[in-house]
Design a protein around this motif. Sequence first.
Motif, PDB file in Angstrom:
ATOM      1  N   LEU A 261       1.240  34.435  -8.004  1.00 53.69           N
ATOM      2  CA  LEU A 261       0.071  34.929  -7.671  1.00 53.69           C
ATOM      3  C   LEU A 261      -1.045  34.720  -8.843  1.00 53.69           C
ATOM      4  CD1 LEU A 261      -1.153  37.138  -5.735  1.00 53.69           C
ATOM      5  CD2 LEU A 261      -0.405  38.924  -7.443  1.00 53.69           C
ATOM      6  N   TYR A 262      -0.577  34.562  -9.973  1.00 54.24           N
ATOM      7  CA  TYR A 262      -1.750  34.132 -10.927  1.00 54.24           C
ATOM      8  C   TYR A 262      -1.480  32.806 -11.592  1.00 54.24           C
ATOM      9  CZ  TYR A 262      -2.461  39.346 -10.644  1.00 54.24           C
ATOM     10  OH  TYR A 262      -2.578  40.482  -9.996  1.00 54.24           O
ATOM     11  N   PRO A 263      -2.674  32.067 -12.087  1.00 55.77           N
ATOM     12  CA  PRO A 263      -2.611  30.611 -12.430  1.00 55.77           C
ATOM     13  C   PRO A 263      -2.333  30.973 -14.200  1.00 55.77           C
ATOM     14  CG  PRO A 263      -4.646  31.142 -12.242  1.00 55.77           C
ATOM     15  CD  PRO A 263      -4.004  32.466 -11.896  1.00 55.77           C
ATOM     16  N   ILE A 264      -1.677  31.904 -14.571  1.00 55.88           N
ATOM     17  CA  ILE A 264      -1.200  32.013 -16.006  1.00 55.88           C
ATOM     18  C   ILE A 264      -0.005  32.348 -16.125  1.00 55.88           C
ATOM     19  CG2 ILE A 264      -3.593  32.336 -16.662  1.00 55.88           C
ATOM     20  CD1 ILE A 264      -2.998  35.592 -16.817  1.00 55.88           C
ATOM     21  N   CYS A 265       0.552  32.094 -17.325  1.00 56.65           N
ATOM     22  CA  CYS A 265       1.810  32.461 -17.761  1.00 56.65           C
ATOM     23  C   CYS A 265       1.783  33.803 -18.695  1.00 56.65           C
ATOM     24  CB  CYS A 265       2.859  31.492 -18.594  1.00 56.65           C
ATOM     25  SG  CYS A 265       4.372  31.614 -18.762  1.00 56.65           S
ATOM     26  N   LEU A 266       2.051  34.763 -18.062  1.00 55.65           N
ATOM     27  CA  LEU A 266       1.626  36.103 -18.956  1.00 55.65           C
ATOM     28  C   LEU A 266       2.006  36.317 -20.287  1.00 55.65           C
ATOM     29  CD1 LEU A 266       2.526  38.824 -16.004  1.00 55.65           C
ATOM     30  CD2 LEU A 266       0.193  38.030 -16.839  1.00 55.65           C
ATOM     31  N   GLU A 267       3.189  35.710 -20.705  1.00 57.64           N
ATOM     32  CA  GLU A 267       3.348  36.065 -22.127  1.00 57.64           C
ATOM     33  C   GLU A 267       2.649  35.123 -23.085  1.00 57.64           C
ATOM     34  OE1 GLU A 267       7.350  36.338 -24.976  1.00 57.64           O
ATOM     35  OE2 GLU A 267       7.444  35.759 -23.019  1.00 57.64           O
ATOM     36  N   THR A 268       2.664  33.898 -22.567  1.00 55.73           N
ATOM     37  CA  THR A 268       2.150  32.991 -23.532  1.00 55.73           C
ATOM     38  C   THR A 268       0.545  33.039 -23.403  1.00 55.73           C
ATOM     39  OG1 THR A 268       2.010  31.004 -21.650  1.00 55.73           O
ATOM     40  CG2 THR A 268       4.146  31.080 -23.345  1.00 55.73           C
ATOM     41  N   ASP A 269       0.045  33.238 -22.449  1.00 59.38           N
ATOM     42  CA  ASP A 269      -1.626  33.249 -22.219  1.00 59.38           C
ATOM     43  C   ASP A 269      -2.181  34.673 -22.498  1.00 59.38           C
ATOM     44  OD1 ASP A 269      -1.707  30.740 -21.570  1.00 59.38           O
ATOM     45  OD2 ASP A 269      -1.153  31.146 -19.310  1.00 59.38           O
ATOM     46  N   VAL A 270      -1.337  35.873 -22.413  1.00 63.16           N
ATOM     47  CA  VAL A 270      -2.027  37.096 -22.553  1.00 63.16           C
ATOM     48  C   VAL A 270      -1.341  37.992 -23.574  1.00 63.16           C
ATOM     49  CG1 VAL A 270      -2.383  39.265 -21.268  1.00 63.16           C
ATOM     50  CG2 VAL A 270      -2.506  37.154 -19.933  1.00 63.16           C
ATOM     51  N   LEU A 271       0.150  38.277 -23.393  1.00 60.43           N
ATOM     52  CA  LEU A 271       0.979  38.983 -24.425  1.00 60.43           C
ATOM     53  C   LEU A 271       1.093  38.350 -25.636  1.00 60.43           C
ATOM     54  CD1 LEU A 271       3.621  40.414 -21.868  1.00 60.43           C
ATOM     55  CD2 LEU A 271       1.462  41.658 -22.685  1.00 60.43           C
ATOM     56  N   ALA A 272       1.145  37.217 -25.972  1.00 54.98           N
ATOM     57  CA  ALA A 272       1.507  36.624 -27.179  1.00 54.98           C
ATOM     58  C   ALA A 272       0.204  36.514 -27.890  1.00 54.98           C
ATOM     59  CB  ALA A 272       1.773  34.976 -27.036  1.00 54.98           C
ATOM     60  N   MET A 273       0.208  36.692 -29.173  1.00 57.09           N
ATOM     61  CA  MET A 273      -0.753  36.656 -30.223  1.00 57.09           C
ATOM     62  C   MET A 273      -1.574  35.323 -30.163  1.00 57.09           C
ATOM     63  SD  MET A 273      -1.272  39.748 -31.441  1.00 57.09           S
ATOM     64  CE  MET A 273      -2.301  39.396 -32.861  1.00 57.09           C
ATOM     65  N   GLY A 274      -2.863  35.097 -30.134  1.00 69.39           N
ATOM     66  CA  GLY A 274      -3.447  33.859 -29.967  1.00 69.39           C
ATOM     67  C   GLY A 274      -3.426  33.549 -28.762  1.00 69.39           C
ATOM     68  N   GLY A 275      -2.739  34.131 -27.863  1.00 68.48           N
ATOM     69  CA  GLY A 275      -3.138  33.550 -26.326  1.00 68.48           C
ATOM     70  C   GLY A 275      -4.563  33.232 -25.896  1.00 68.48           C
ATOM     71  N   SER A 276      -4.744  32.626 -24.684  1.00 66.54           N
ATOM     72  CA  SER A 276      -6.086  32.393 -24.311  1.00 66.54           C
ATOM     73  C   SER A 276      -6.771  33.536 -23.853  1.00 66.54           C
ATOM     74  CB  SER A 276      -6.013  31.189 -23.332  1.00 66.54           C
ATOM     75  OG  SER A 276      -5.341  31.644 -22.231  1.00 66.54           O
ATOM     76  N   LEU A 277      -5.757  34.347 -23.395  1.00 66.77           N
ATOM     77  CA  LEU A 277      -6.373  35.698 -22.648  1.00 66.77           C
ATOM     78  C   LEU A 277      -5.869  36.866 -23.442  1.00 66.77           C
ATOM     79  CD1 LEU A 277      -6.113  34.726 -18.998  1.00 66.77           C
ATOM     80  CD2 LEU A 277      -8.246  34.813 -20.359  1.00 66.77           C
ATOM     81  N   SER A 278      -5.506  36.886 -24.747  1.00 72.24           N
ATOM     82  CA  SER A 278      -4.906  38.193 -25.065  1.00 72.24           C
ATOM     83  C   SER A 278      -5.835  38.878 -25.601  1.00 72.24           C
ATOM     84  CB  SER A 278      -4.397  37.659 -26.457  1.00 72.24           C
ATOM     85  OG  SER A 278      -5.271  37.018 -27.440  1.00 72.24           O
ATOM     86  N   ASN A 279      -7.379  38.851 -25.801  1.00 67.72           N
ATOM     87  CA  ASN A 279      -8.245  39.747 -26.036  1.00 67.72           C
ATOM     88  C   ASN A 279      -8.850  40.356 -24.641  1.00 67.72           C
ATOM     89  OD1 ASN A 279      -7.902  39.592 -28.679  1.00 67.72           O
ATOM     90  ND2 ASN A 279      -9.329  37.657 -28.817  1.00 67.72           N
ATOM     91  N   ASP A 280      -8.562  39.867 -23.574  1.00 68.02           N
ATOM     92  CA  ASP A 280      -9.156  40.421 -22.343  1.00 68.02           C
ATOM     93  C   ASP A 280      -8.197  41.512 -21.801  1.00 68.02           C
ATOM     94  OD1 ASP A 280      -9.459  40.903 -19.581  1.00 68.02           O
ATOM     95  OD2 ASP A 280     -10.330  38.850 -19.473  1.00 68.02           O
ATOM     96  N   SER A 281      -9.113  42.881 -21.953  1.00 66.29           N
ATOM     97  CA  SER A 281      -8.603  44.156 -21.694  1.00 66.29           C
ATOM     98  C   SER A 281      -8.214  44.686 -20.537  1.00 66.29           C
ATOM     99  CB  SER A 281      -9.765  45.364 -22.272  1.00 66.29           C
ATOM    100  OG  SER A 281     -10.813  45.081 -21.506  1.00 66.29           O
ATOM    101  N   GLY A 282      -8.840  43.956 -19.434  1.00 64.62           N
ATOM    102  CA  GLY A 282      -8.415  44.216 -18.174  1.00 64.62           C
ATOM    103  C   GLY A 282      -7.025  43.525 -17.786  1.00 64.62           C
ATOM    104  N   ILE A 283      -7.071  42.062 -18.042  1.00 64.51           N
ATOM    105  CA  ILE A 283      -5.891  41.460 -17.824  1.00 64.51           C
ATOM    106  C   ILE A 283      -4.739  41.758 -18.801  1.00 64.51           C
ATOM    107  CG2 ILE A 283      -4.608  39.277 -17.759  1.00 64.51           C
ATOM    108  CD1 ILE A 283      -7.311  37.970 -17.084  1.00 64.51           C
ATOM    109  N   GLY A 284      -4.959  42.107 -19.941  1.00 64.31           N
ATOM    110  CA  GLY A 284      -4.012  42.780 -20.950  1.00 64.31           C
ATOM    111  C   GLY A 284      -3.241  44.146 -20.668  1.00 64.31           C
ATOM    112  N   GLY A 285      -4.306  44.958 -19.997  1.00 67.53           N
ATOM    113  CA  GLY A 285      -3.622  46.113 -19.586  1.00 67.53           C
ATOM    114  C   GLY A 285      -2.606  45.697 -18.419  1.00 67.53           C
ATOM    115  N   GLY A 286      -2.849  45.033 -17.510  1.00 68.57           N
ATOM    116  CA  GLY A 286      -2.123  44.884 -16.436  1.00 68.57           C
ATOM    117  C   GLY A 286      -0.763  44.262 -16.691  1.00 68.57           C
ATOM    118  N   ALA A 287      -0.766  43.299 -18.032  1.00 69.79           N
ATOM    119  CA  ALA A 287       0.338  42.442 -18.345  1.00 69.79           C
ATOM    120  C   ALA A 287       1.442  43.396 -18.998  1.00 69.79           C
ATOM    121  CB  ALA A 287      -0.106  41.539 -19.294  1.00 69.79           C
TER     122      ALA A 287
END
Length: 470
Positions: A261-287
């Motif tokens: 569904l999504y073109p990202i790997c949730l842990e590496t891009d969102v949940l992990a510190m320093g991920g490319s989308l770790s500071n995105d509140s919308g995607i971060g809340g969903g993850a």
Amino acid sequence: MDQFDLPVLQIGTLLCILCILLWSLCVYKEFRRISLALAGAVQIPRGRYTQFREGQFFVISWGRLSLLLFTYFTRIVVASVLLVAGIFWLARTVSTTELMLNAVALNAILDVDEFLFSGLTPMKFQHAIQSLAPMTLTYSKRRSQWESSVQCFMLFVTMWLPYAGLLRPLSVTMLEVKEELCGGNQTFVVSHSAESQITFGLVTASGRGNFEQLTVSEMAVREHKFRSPGETPEAVYISFTSDEDLFGFDIARSMTETAALYPICLETDVLAMGGSLSNDSGIGGGARLLLRQAAAVFGIADADNCTELREYCDDSHGRLLRYACGSTCRCTDPLASPWYRVPHQGCGLPCLALAASEQRGCTDVSPQEAAWAKFWDDYPGVISMHFGTDIQSSAAFPAVNQTIQAMKTFGCSFLRQAPLDFFTTASWCTGNSDLFSPVAQLCPESCGCKSSFDASFCPSACAGNSTGMR
């Protein structure tokens, strides 16, 4: 049948009988007042004209007597109807807390005439009636005893008929309904598949009191139902949708579709510190919501990171966990055990793409490689969970076990002698889209990736080593 059902019903029946008795006494009191008034009126001499002097009737006319008898007859009919209707009402009251309240409410109906008389009749008329001289009634000893005996008999009949005709059948019906709804073995649920026309069952736990024994949906509802939007900035366990159509699509979406569904790997891009989308509140809340839902599958509340859930990565029920924690669950590792490293089992396509991009060479792993040994050690448990039955009790397992031991001993080279799995009939090298990724990622040489490169299952490092057809 529960041994406590009968005492409870017996107490409820006794209370209902007592309330019926109280109501019956109130109605019989009304009957007695009517009978005394009627007896007094009948004993007054009749004549053409009524003679009334000094607050006392000496002669009553036939017309006045007829009107008086009609009034008494109407009161008797009303009291009789109230007696029957009140008994039915009390007998049908299944809540013991409402029985006394209903009995008192019924008694108020009999006092309506007195309320109307006190509230609407002028005081002059009330004083005039109160100043009437009492009528003298002659009662013999036999008549008094006979009247008391009849009243006792009528009370007994009034108690027995409701019990035999209403309360007893109702008690039996309630026990039968409870037996049908709550009796027998209740530690299982059943669902029918319209597609396969097979009925499936699931054995459930008998106790539901502890937090760990709640289902994910029960935990989600419990966390959300008493919270207002102002108290909770984001849902704790429930992923809410914006409209009904999207809600239906989300429910029907398979794990394979979710993994793509999504073109990202949730842990590496969102949940992990320093991920490319770790500071995105919308995607971060969903993850983070998906992470909590994944932890709730295993009865863990408020998980903060993927590391504390590592032990559940290889669980057959960990699809959502592998989706949310692709790095921790080694979906991004080309040397991980192939079990469950497929989109159908939760590994997202972007995470698998990261594993495919790892350049590890085009050589077979040794038999001592941890991933290779783990893959074959987990075989009996994984296949048993996949088919829902213990394969180790089947007649074919001894032969399959010989293959497993040979694979652990000789390594990838034994794939040439046993290229297919006995139970799933899938090719080890190309993998099974429902269960395991291609073993060619561990054994590219034995799977022929050097001689004939196939991008669908061979490591990308073998692309430049292809020499021809196998």
